[in-house]
Design an enzyme around this catalytic site. Structure first.
Site, PDB file in Angstrom:
ATOM      1  N   LYS A  55      -1.344  -1.061  -4.164  1.00 27.03           N
ATOM      2  CA  LYS A  55      -2.353  -0.019  -4.117  1.00 27.03           C
ATOM      3  C   LYS A  55      -1.590   1.295  -4.176  1.00 27.03           C
ATOM      4  CE  LYS A  55      -6.170   2.122  -1.736  1.00 27.03           C
ATOM      5  NZ  LYS A  55      -6.989   2.289  -0.519  1.00 27.03           N
ATOM      6  N   TYR A  91       0.859  -1.179   0.000  1.00 23.46           N
ATOM      7  CA  TYR A  91       0.000   0.000   0.000  1.00 23.46           C
ATOM      8  C   TYR A  91       0.898   1.232   0.000  1.00 23.46           C
ATOM      9  CZ  TYR A  91      -3.836   3.070   1.626  1.00 23.46           C
ATOM     10  OH  TYR A  91      -4.779   4.063   1.768  1.00 23.46           O
TER      11      TYR A  91
END
Length: 309
Positions: free
Chosen positions: A217, A187
């Site tokens: 992400k 992330y």
């Protein structure tokens, strides 16, 4: 404004897009929750996998007026995403979900509820397990694997920060190894973490060190880095979820961003659009102002979509 128009406006701005992009098993063994001692459904097998594609909802954490997590509405939330928005992938306990403002117990309870309520409805339930220290990340990763999550994601630690690729990969590897059969996502959100190690650099040799590495992400405005990642990904080995709302299009989203838009405002708009009580954010965040709510609702009511849109 028709209900479908509201849904279109909402979908334009509140879900994460995929640049490219299992789920769980058919039987439901029972497992005692590590979070609160209750017994809930789990899904042990991650096969057969479905390809992650389309939209991924960065889920809000519903809270009661006194600031406790509101688990009973998660089932309604799942049905809203699937039936009203045609969204079957979720990213739980991330930034929009106030994951780092929740206790470890609360995060486990939410993860369990999303996996349980999403059975046979959601295709992918990705659980963010990042924390400021390695043991908590590992504990959350083991828990996500035990309940049958379709993937886990980890933010870079942001108090004591990794300063180069090797330090970051070493940290990620220690987390991923606690869930050795679960797809793993990094992330990347430098505006919050201050960790600006380029993803394009991170990808080099990552599979050798983290065999379950599935993708990123990507929540940054450095589109050159993202483009280089995509160019490097010609074989489609990795998956990229793009999560910067300001770079997504949509009349309503553009309007609310100008008003000042964050987690609190997202919760207020979601409550208005879906009818699901999302409650206030947790301090230090404060609730959306009455002025914002009035203006946002008026804008939603004013939008007219062309026939067939």
């Amino acid at each position: 404004m028709k209900k479908d128009d509201v849904s279109k406006a909402f979908r334009d701005g509140f879900f994460q897009n995929l640049v490219s992009l299992p789920v769980c098993s058919q039987n439901e063994p029972k497992l005692q929750s590590a979070a609160d001692g209750t017994v809930g459904c789990v899904q042990r097998s991650m096969t057969p996998r479905k390809k992650l594609k389309g939209l991924v909802a960065a889920t809000i954490t519903p809270m009661t007026p006194d600031g406790k997590i509101n688990l009973p509405v998660i089932g309604q939330y799942v049905d809203y995403l699937v039936n009203e928005q045609n969204v079957k992938n979720v990213f739980v306990n991330g930034t929009t979900g106030e994951g780092l403002s929740l206790s470890i117990q609360e995060r486990k309870q939410l993860a369990e509820e999303w996996v349980c309520q999403g059975k046979d409805k959601l295709d992918h339930v990705i659980i963010h397990v990042g924390a400021l220290n390695l043991p908590e990340c590992q504990e959350l990763a083991r828990h996500a694997a035990a309940i049958g999550a379709g993937g886990i994601a980890v933010i870079a630690p942001f108090f004591f920060k990794p300063t180069n690729k090797d330090e970051l990969v070493a940290f990620l590897q220690k987390v991923a190894s606690e869930a050795p059969e679960v797809p793993f996502y990094y992330y990347h959100i430098p505006p919050l973490t201050g960790v600006k190690i380029r993803v394009e650099e991170l990808l080099d040799g990552i599979k050798a060190q983290i065999p379950t590495f599935q993708g990123v992400k990507f929540s940054d405005t450095d589109l050159l880095d993202l483009a280089q990642c995509i160019n490097k990904n010609e074989t489609g080995e990795f998956e990229f979820l793009y999560g910067v709302d300001e770079f997504l299009t949509g009349e309503f989203l553009n309007f609310v961003i100008k008003l000042g838009f964050g987690v609190a405002q997202t919760k207020a708009v979601m409550t208005s659009v879906s009818g699901i009580p999302m409650g206030p954010p947790r301090l230090p965040l404060v609730g959306a102002s009455s002025e914002f709510i009035v203006k946002a609702k008026a804008k939603l009511d004013s939008i007219v979509w062309p026939d067939g849109d």
